[in-house]
Enzyme design. Structure first.
Site, PDB file in Angstrom:
ATOM      1  N   SER C  40      47.857  46.105  41.068  1.00  0.00           N
ATOM      2  CA  SER C  40      47.110  46.837  42.058  1.00  0.00           C
ATOM      3  C   SER C  40      47.659  46.309  43.435  1.00  0.00           C
ATOM      4  O   SER C  40      47.954  44.990  43.836  1.00  0.00           O
ATOM      5  CB  SER C  40      45.472  46.114  41.894  1.00  0.00           C
ATOM      6  OG  SER C  40      44.996  46.882  42.955  1.00  0.00           O
ATOM      7  N   LYS C  63      45.725  50.878  43.840  1.00  0.00           N
ATOM      8  CA  LYS C  63      45.091  49.949  44.953  1.00  0.00           C
ATOM      9  C   LYS C  63      43.720  49.754  44.836  1.00  0.00           C
ATOM     10  O   LYS C  63      42.914  50.830  44.520  1.00  0.00           O
ATOM     11  CB  LYS C  63      45.897  50.809  46.219  1.00  0.00           C
ATOM     12  CG  LYS C  63      45.112  50.276  47.302  1.00  0.00           C
ATOM     13  CD  LYS C  63      45.852  48.987  47.719  1.00  0.00           C
ATOM     14  CE  LYS C  63      45.123  48.132  49.148  1.00  0.00           C
ATOM     15  NZ  LYS C  63      45.489  46.834  49.074  1.00  0.00           N
ATOM     16  N   ASN C  87      49.971  38.708  52.507  1.00  0.00           N
ATOM     17  CA  ASN C  87      49.316  39.995  53.207  1.00  0.00           C
ATOM     18  C   ASN C  87      48.102  39.945  53.356  1.00  0.00           C
ATOM     19  O   ASN C  87      47.413  39.094  52.854  1.00  0.00           O
ATOM     20  CB  ASN C  87      49.829  41.009  52.047  1.00  0.00           C
ATOM     21  CG  ASN C  87      48.449  41.301  51.088  1.00  0.00           C
ATOM     22  OD1 ASN C  87      47.567  41.772  51.137  1.00  0.00           O
ATOM     23  ND2 ASN C  87      48.835  40.439  49.807  1.00  0.00           N
ATOM     24  N   GLY C  90      43.651  44.325  53.734  1.00  0.00           N
ATOM     25  CA  GLY C  90      42.206  44.562  54.159  1.00  0.00           C
ATOM     26  C   GLY C  90      41.793  45.603  53.349  1.00  0.00           C
ATOM     27  O   GLY C  90      40.630  46.348  53.640  1.00  0.00           O
ATOM     28  N   CYS C 148      39.638  39.215  46.073  1.00  0.00           N
ATOM     29  CA  CYS C 148      40.546  39.585  47.141  1.00  0.00           C
ATOM     30  C   CYS C 148      40.261  38.885  48.308  1.00  0.00           C
ATOM     31  O   CYS C 148      39.267  38.500  48.606  1.00  0.00           O
ATOM     32  CB  CYS C 148      40.134  41.245  47.566  1.00  0.00           C
ATOM     33  SG  CYS C 148      41.171  41.655  48.896  1.00  0.00           S
ATOM     34  N   LYS C 183      39.770  40.631  37.311  1.00  0.00           N
ATOM     35  CA  LYS C 183      40.689  39.807  37.938  1.00  0.00           C
ATOM     36  C   LYS C 183      40.324  38.527  38.709  1.00  0.00           C
ATOM     37  O   LYS C 183      39.556  38.721  39.556  1.00  0.00           O
ATOM     38  CB  LYS C 183      41.469  40.778  38.954  1.00  0.00           C
ATOM     39  CG  LYS C 183      42.757  40.413  39.750  1.00  0.00           C
ATOM     40  CD  LYS C 183      43.716  41.606  40.213  1.00  0.00           C
ATOM     41  CE  LYS C 183      44.935  41.005  40.639  1.00  0.00           C
ATOM     42  NZ  LYS C 183      45.788  41.942  41.417  1.00  0.00           N
ATOM     43  N   ASN C 210      45.021  36.643  41.094  1.00  0.00           N
ATOM     44  CA  ASN C 210      45.126  37.191  42.387  1.00  0.00           C
ATOM     45  C   ASN C 210      46.330  36.197  43.201  1.00  0.00           C
ATOM     46  O   ASN C 210      46.145  35.208  42.963  1.00  0.00           O
ATOM     47  CB  ASN C 210      43.994  37.702  43.012  1.00  0.00           C
ATOM     48  CG  ASN C 210      43.898  38.965  43.840  1.00  0.00           C
ATOM     49  OD1 ASN C 210      45.020  39.084  44.584  1.00  0.00           O
ATOM     50  ND2 ASN C 210      43.163  39.797  43.683  1.00  0.00           N
ATOM     51  N   GLY C 235      54.280  36.654  45.171  1.00  0.00           N
ATOM     52  CA  GLY C 235      55.699  36.462  45.061  1.00  0.00           C
ATOM     53  C   GLY C 235      56.368  35.327  44.263  1.00  0.00           C
ATOM     54  O   GLY C 235      55.363  34.332  43.677  1.00  0.00           O
ATOM     55  N   THR C 284      54.846  42.030  43.926  1.00  0.00           N
ATOM     56  CA  THR C 284      55.504  42.055  45.196  1.00  0.00           C
ATOM     57  C   THR C 284      57.120  42.299  44.557  1.00  0.00           C
ATOM     58  O   THR C 284      57.724  42.933  45.494  1.00  0.00           O
ATOM     59  CB  THR C 284      55.528  40.613  45.556  1.00  0.00           C
ATOM     60  OG1 THR C 284      54.107  40.190  46.005  1.00  0.00           O
ATOM     61  CG2 THR C 284      56.325  39.975  46.600  1.00  0.00           C
TER      62      THR C 284
HETATM   63  C1  FMN Z   1      50.388  44.120  49.661  1.00  0.00           C
HETATM   64  C2  FMN Z   1      49.629  43.905  48.431  1.00  0.00           C
HETATM   65  C3  FMN Z   1      48.443  44.378  48.202  1.00  0.00           C
HETATM   66  C4  FMN Z   1      47.560  43.992  47.268  1.00  0.00           C
HETATM   67  N1  FMN Z   1      46.204  44.834  47.085  1.00  0.00           N
HETATM   68  C5  FMN Z   1      45.756  44.347  46.215  1.00  0.00           C
HETATM   69  C6  FMN Z   1      44.427  45.121  45.677  1.00  0.00           C
HETATM   70  O1  FMN Z   1      43.977  46.048  46.485  1.00  0.00           O
HETATM   71  N2  FMN Z   1      43.865  44.556  44.832  1.00  0.00           N
HETATM   72  C7  FMN Z   1      43.822  43.766  43.825  1.00  0.00           C
HETATM   73  O2  FMN Z   1      43.291  43.440  42.981  1.00  0.00           O
HETATM   74  N3  FMN Z   1      45.187  42.808  43.970  1.00  0.00           N
HETATM   75  C8  FMN Z   1      45.822  43.178  45.235  1.00  0.00           C
HETATM   76  N4  FMN Z   1      47.202  42.511  45.380  1.00  0.00           N
HETATM   77  C9  FMN Z   1      47.586  41.455  44.420  1.00  0.00           C
HETATM   78  C10 FMN Z   1      48.434  41.734  43.363  1.00  0.00           C
HETATM   79  O3  FMN Z   1      47.966  42.790  42.624  1.00  0.00           O
HETATM   80  C11 FMN Z   1      49.008  40.731  42.633  1.00  0.00           C
HETATM   81  O4  FMN Z   1      47.812  39.954  42.055  1.00  0.00           O
HETATM   82  C12 FMN Z   1      49.662  39.595  43.420  1.00  0.00           C
HETATM   83  O5  FMN Z   1      50.240  40.110  44.576  1.00  0.00           O
HETATM   84  C13 FMN Z   1      50.306  38.603  42.776  1.00  0.00           C
HETATM   85  O6  FMN Z   1      51.282  39.248  41.938  1.00  0.00           O
HETATM   86  P1  FMN Z   1      52.874  39.200  42.354  1.00  0.00           P
HETATM   87  O7  FMN Z   1      53.472  37.799  43.025  1.00  0.00           O
HETATM   88  O8  FMN Z   1      53.729  39.730  41.294  1.00  0.00           O
HETATM   89  O9  FMN Z   1      52.836  40.200  43.802  1.00  0.00           O
HETATM   90  C14 FMN Z   1      48.183  42.875  46.600  1.00  0.00           C
HETATM   91  C15 FMN Z   1      49.203  42.154  46.711  1.00  0.00           C
HETATM   92  C16 FMN Z   1      50.047  42.508  47.616  1.00  0.00           C
HETATM   93  C17 FMN Z   1      51.270  42.047  47.699  1.00  0.00           C
END
Ligand code: FMN
Ligand code: FAD
Ligand code: FAD
Ligand code: FMN
Ligand code: FES
Ligand code: FES
Lengths: 336, 253, 336, 253
Positions: C40, C63, C87, C90, C148, C183, C210, C235, C284
């Site tokens: 997401s 999203k 990030n 919001g 979140c 989540k 998350n 990341g 990411t």
């Molecule tokens: C720019 C950005 C926006 C995100 N928006 C959401 C969101 O709207 N809802 C949510 O549950 N997680 C959100 N996440 C979290 C990601 O879904 C994920 O759980 C987190 O980034 C860890 O995974 P990654 O290291 O592969 O990015 C967001 C992450 C990023 C970087």
């Protein structure tokens, strides 16, 4: 429902002004030569690190010890991760008697203070350690480690919640006249509450933070890559998390906070100082560059010296004088 | 001990995918003894340094021998002449040669060749007779360089020399035995020559004795630091069952 | 004293065998084409990511949305950190009605399932969202975001402790026939307890984890570098922490766990699968390589296919069949 | 949109510490329009890509112009011929030229030159008269390359052309105004020419419209994505007070 991590969700207060750093500073009952110290477990007992500019050392925290000698965790003990490393050393080390006999006399002759990192499986063990070290020449203070991720009993267990953290702190406090610093773990739902509990129990300063629990698997065998299975994550990867937690703690208490986590250069150290810390500790960076601390201090001197400092930008809170560093000096970033 | 910025000055291939890199690092070249190592910093590159035995030290040059097995070794082999790396060393305790033994046998498996040219050189300078026994998977993997009075090869597939590991090609009497190679080979060697000196590999963070990350379990029950008390040990002193082979998490198999 | 993070200090149970992956798999009530989904907030509403091999997509989580449209957080919203990024978006986005009107009909035509990421400031808001999405063609499931870090009310607040987490889960469960995934946030003292509470409240699967709360300061101004002051760290930097937490969750519950955090290549994904996860989400990495998911899946195929798999090493627990990947294929690591 | 591995084929200096790098990336060179950008992946290098306007597109070549301000730009300037980077692009919405205006004035401050050569080229191809006004701190920082029918310079210290910002050197009537440069300059320009088109910079993660990280606040109260709806905006539509300048955390001042 306990308080959310980092307290509530109200916006964080503004960050603090950088400290005045004209000369030696007094932090939590310890007189530091500079605001940059060596973190426990990354500087041995002070005799091991070669090539380090010792005039830069604000002070040192020795490797964590228990009452008795310990063998430590089975290898492998180290796994590199992106911009970080997992370690599970398991607090291998000599017991307190060997420290008093072999190292403290040496420390007494050194120009910087040495704190001993205390570990125990019970509150009484911490207290007993404190009592043994009380009055030992060469020992300038105690850092109570209620945050070690790499032991099966004790260690981090005491750091998760306010009550056990306070119990350890109070027990140590009662048995020593030395300054008592408490080293916090990030592995808690509410680090501000733990911090306040330690302050109330008599801590002179708080160190934030210890390593984060992590794990890495060997995809060839399907097994954990560390002998202890899990380990503590340190290094630049955790810096943004550590800055946040140190800031939360600095906002929650009146005693000084020492910031720890991923510091590799003066700019990194400045982040913690601006976040409200009075001093910092450098850990993993020393493994990469034995003189990391020398470089951090040289960079801070350039930043915090009158010539290095720019016309101070408006301080939004108007709290105290503001040393806002502007000249980012190329070449003082040692690792990442 | 020195921490230098050392430029790459030469590079040559010595086996299939195995290369020797020569860096200009005079102060280290002059001090280093056989079996010691350097800890290499790559920028840009991974967080931690990478340990390598010194293969040869000639004048101002420190030579390393390696193949690409992960990010660090991959980057090292991508370096071009003039590129600099950080070299911290010499580190660790090298081989202790015993000239009264008269004869020394160097036993190397695969990249275990690394400390041997210096060992051969030092032994001959002390008037010892040097026999080098080198094993690899197949003929193409054997190191094309060797030093000493006699050399013997072993390959797993029998494509050159004895079929089997280096161990099986060691002539008796071996005299003093120095060895380096995969852990199973060294463990077998320890059973036959407990007095042999072996250079082992462990994952390391600092390389300088501070982190306690490089624990080598001894039969006496204690851990020692490969970077400080080692990497050379008396073969019989190591608790081989509890010494894990370092694992890779790079892109190589 | 609540339980320590990650439960107790007994050694972690052995990690699991890698999953059999012969074709589509059923995970928590959703039929995934492959075990690799888009996380997401990192794949928009599925229409934005260019150049991605959509046949590789196991599924997608859109999203995060609220009932009403939201403007999001003030810029700057992104700060790069060592091997990671903070990030603070919001949860900018259209409300649920726009999603139902503009996106769901599209999703209904796609070959992979789309889950909607639900956010609310109150339990009732989550429940209302669930009710509105129930039965909407194109919506294959709900991912309840109780984690979140970037909203002032709600969000992560519900994820810190078992009771509020269970309350949200139960309320959503009661209002929908869709699969309900929850989540989890890493910001809790005991993720296993939160996981168990969600399972008992009716979750079909759990997503771990998350982003982690972090902060970065601009040393020139002394102010936070994000407009929201703090942000979520994602990341590769967080991968070892996420693997540990996902493993803790997988050990604590019987429902499937979806691993998330720092996945950039097949080997990273394998770590989560071996740690006990049934599927993973990539976040990411997609920002760095729009086809990151395509590459992760291609790498997994090579690893988990009969030809790619090596002679299986002895499974220490003997639990089930073991697909231990050995061929690490150069070139499938996309970022780090 | 293309994601290519593009080799560096040429490099030249165009001002004090400002360089132009030319990469071979035909598919992008053929599609890109003035004001669009590419997102550059460096390996080894920092996690995220780095966005850069396309300076020129000639045949197979995509040219970028930059100075080293941090890790990514530092590494870009260390590249040697033949080294490859990942180029994702063309991205964003470029300038919309209005040939009925007859005349276009390009206003660039510092590295705001970046999108201007392509804009000049396109405008002239449409039959427009092009005046380029370029400002920098001092004469040495002025870009040595320019295109168009007329060029005017401005320097803060008056060492070349008008003393002041580029804004002060714009001749009236300006016709259509396209601008790129520091936010304060663009904000001032917006007050004078709300209809001007300006290219803005924000920190970006994806560059492709997914992450919502590149928020640009509009006076209408909404945020738009610099990478998708931008980076070119009508100057008067931006809420300049709420648009922060990207901050650096590199080693440069
Ligand atoms: C720019 C950005 C926006 C995100 N928006 C959401 C969101 O709207 N809802 C949510 O549950 N997680 C959100 N996440 C979290 C990601 O879904 C994920 O759980 C987190 O980034 C860890 O995974 P990654 O290291 O592969 O990015 C967001 C992450 C990023 C970087
Ligand atoms: C004392 C000593 C001497 C060595 N001499 C040589 C030599 O002469 N030639 C040679 O090719 N290799 C030698 N090695 C092994 C060499 O250090 C590793 O191959 C190298 O660190 C792998 O790095 P990488 O980034 O390519 O692999 P990655 O797998 O990406 O490395 C990940 C992490 O694991 C560590 N690691 C991986 N493999 C090993 C290993 N075998 N030993 C120690 N750490 C490892 C790395 O240092 C790093 O911390 C020696 C190791 C030691 C301890
Ligand atoms: C659409 C667009 C076009 C651009 N065109 C050019 C150009 O033609 N020439 C040029 O020199 N620069 C240009 N920039 C700015 C360029 O992207 C940054 O200078 C560069 O990202 C800095 O990277 P770094 O690693 O050297 O700096 P660091 O400070 O180490 O970067 C840290 C992080 O901040 C981001 N960042 C830092 N400064 C900026 C900035 N000014 N804008 C956006 N992100 C930033 C980086 O991308 C990275 O994520 C452009 C930016 C955008 C958004
Ligand atoms: C190898 C190693 C050993 C450590 N040993 C201890 C210890 O004995 N006691 C302790 O309180 N912290 C110990 N730590 C934690 C560090 O003191 C520090 O809190 C942590 O590494 C984060 O800082 P860094 O990112 O600068 O390394 C150790 C860290 C490492 C990497
Ligand atoms: S590698 Fe740090 S003690 Fe040996
Ligand atoms: S940079 Fe990701 S949406 Fe614009």
């Amino acid at each position: 429902m306990t308080a959310p991590p980092g307290g509530d969700r109200r916006p964080l207060g503004v960050v603090g002004p950088a400290p005045d750093w004209g000369g030696p500073l007094e932090v939590g009952g310890v007189r530091l030569a500079t605001p940059v110290m060596a973190a426990s477990g990354t500087f041995g007992f002070g005799t091991e690190v070669p090539l380090c500019d010792r005039r830069a050392l604000g002070g040192m925290v020795c490797k964590g010890i228990f009452l008795e000698p310990r063998g430590g965790a089975p290898p492998p003990r180290i796994v590199e991760t992106p911009s970080g490393m997992l370690n599970a050393i398991g607090l291998q080390g000599p017991g307190v008697e060997a420290v008093i006999r072999d190292y403290a006399p040496l420390w007494a002759t050194w120009p910087f203070p040495v704190l001993v990192n205390l570990n125990g499986e019970t509150v009484e063990e911490y207290a007993e350690l404190a009592a043994r070290l009380d009055g030992v020449p060469g020992v300038s203070g105690l850092e109570v480690n209620i945050s070690c991720p790499n032991v099966h009993r004790g260690g981090m267990l005491f750091g998760h919640d306010p009550e056990p953290a306070a119990a350890v702190t109070a027990a140590v406090r009662a048995r020593t006249r030395l300054p008592v610093w408490v080293k916090l773990t990030p592995a808690t739902g509410d680090i501000a509450a733990v911090a306040r509990a330690c302050e109330e129990a008599g801590a002179d300063a708080l160190c934030a933070v210890n390593a984060f629990v992590g794990m890495a698997l060997d995809v060839r065998t399907g097994q954990p890559r560390l002998g202890f299975r899990t380990g503590g994550l340190s290094g630049p990867a955790i810096r943004p998390l550590a800055v946040y937690l140190a800031h939360r703690v600095a906002q929650a208490v009146r005693i000084p906070v020492i910031g720890i986590g991923g510091i590799t250069c003066a700019e990194d150290a400045m982040e913690f100082l601006l976040a409200g810390c009075r001093a910092v500790q450098v850990g993993t960076a020393t493994f990469v560059d034995p003189n990391a601390i020398g470089k951090v201090v040289a960079g801070l001197r350039r930043r915090l010296s009158p010539e290095g400092a720019p016309p101070a930008p408006e301080a939004p809170t108007g709290v105290g004088r503001r040393h806002s560093p502007v000249r980012t000096v190329a070449g003082d970033r040692v690792v990442e | 001990m020195h921490d230098l910025q050392a430029p790459l000055v030469r590079r040559r291939r010595v086996a299939g995918d195995v290369f020797v890199l020569g860096f200009r690092a005079g102060p280290i070249a002059r001090e280093v003894r056989a079996g010691q190592f350097v800890n290499v910093l790559l920028r840009p590159g991974p967080l931690l340094r990478r340990p390598f035995s010194v293969y040869r030290a000639e004048g101002e040059l420190v030579e390393l021998v390696l193949r690409a097995v992960g990010e660090g070794t991959g980057r090292l082999l991508e370096l071009r002449r003039g590129d600099r790396v950080g070299l911290l060393g010499p580190l660790g305790r090298g081989f202790a040669l015993d000239p009264t033994a008269g004869r020394v046998t160097l036993v190397s498996g695969g990249l275990g060749v690394a400390p041997m040219p210096m060992a051969a050189h030092q032994a001959r300078a002390m008037g010892m007779e040097v026999c080098w026994v080198h094993g690899a998977r197949t003929a193409a993997d054997l190191c094309s360089e060797w030093e000493g009075d006699e050399v013997r090869w072993a390959t797993e597939d029998g494509s050159q020399g004895v079929r089997g590991t280096a161990l099986e090609a060691v002539p008796e009497p071996a005299g003093q035995v120095l060895a380096c190679g995969p852990i199973p080979m060294l463990a077998a060697l320890a059973r036959r020559w407990p007095e042999a000196q072996v250079a082992v590999e462990t994952v390391m963070a600092c390389g300088t004795g501070v982190c306690l990350g490089c624990a080598v379990p001894l039969t006496s029950g204690v851990y020692t630091r490969a970077c400080t008390e080692g990497p050379v040990y008396r073969a019989g002193s190591i608790d081989w069952e509890r010494l894990p082979a370092p694992t890779h998490r790079g892109t190589a198999p």
